[in-house]
Structures are given as C-alpha cells and as structure tokens.
Design a protein around this motif. Structure first.
Motif, PDB file in Angstrom:
ATOM      1  N   TYR A  16       0.796  -1.243  -0.017  1.00 48.04           N
ATOM      2  CA  TYR A  16      -0.014   0.071  -0.010  1.00 48.04           C
ATOM      3  C   TYR A  16       0.768   1.322   0.145  1.00 48.04           C
ATOM      4  O   TYR A  16       0.234   2.550  -0.172  1.00 48.04           O
ATOM      5  N   ASN A  18       4.519   3.608  -0.973  1.00 44.41           N
ATOM      6  CA  ASN A  18       5.665   3.807  -1.985  1.00 44.41           C
ATOM      7  C   ASN A  18       6.822   3.856  -1.119  1.00 44.41           C
ATOM      8  O   ASN A  18       6.689   3.748   0.286  1.00 44.41           O
ATOM      9  N   ASN A  19       7.979   3.688  -1.871  1.00 40.95           N
ATOM     10  CA  ASN A  19       9.291   3.887  -0.927  1.00 40.95           C
ATOM     11  C   ASN A  19       9.447   4.971   0.036  1.00 40.95           C
ATOM     12  O   ASN A  19       9.857   4.801   1.152  1.00 40.95           O
ATOM     13  N   GLU A  20       8.923   6.240  -0.231  1.00 40.25           N
ATOM     14  CA  GLU A  20       9.198   7.308   0.505  1.00 40.25           C
ATOM     15  C   GLU A  20       7.999   7.232   1.830  1.00 40.25           C
ATOM     16  O   GLU A  20       8.603   7.280   3.081  1.00 40.25           O
ATOM     17  N   GLN A  21       6.808   6.665   1.620  1.00 36.15           N
ATOM     18  CA  GLN A  21       5.805   6.118   2.525  1.00 36.15           C
ATOM     19  C   GLN A  21       6.405   5.272   3.631  1.00 36.15           C
ATOM     20  O   GLN A  21       6.275   5.421   4.779  1.00 36.15           O
TER      21      GLN A  21
END
Length: 47
Positions: A16, A18-21
């Motif tokens: 659910y 992305n990498n930043e999240q």
C-alpha cells in the motif's frame, strides 16, 4: 520482539505504500520504539 513487530507491520503495509511512505513509516516505528524504551526505563526507575 520489537524488531519482529516492526518488520511485520512493514510487510503488511508494503503493498500500500511507496518507498518514501515506507521510509516514513519505518521512522515513525523507530521513534515509537525509542519512546517505549524511555517510558519503560522511567516506570521501572520509579518502582
């Protein structure tokens, strides 16, 4: 055990986020772990 819980949360959230999240989630969980450790030390110091 804390690391295992953090890893489990990350694995469940992986589809659910992305990498930043995911990195932000890791930072929040790490900070929560630090707060928990400080709280435990405070509680046990006052017993």
């Amino acid at each position: 055990m804390k690391e295992q819980l953090i890893n489990e949360i990350q694995c469940k959230m992986l589809p659910y986020l992305n990498n930043e999240q995911l990195l932000q989630l890791r930072n929040v969980l790490d900070e929560t772990k630090k707060i928990h450790s400080r709280l435990q030390r405070t509680i046990f110091a006052n017993i």
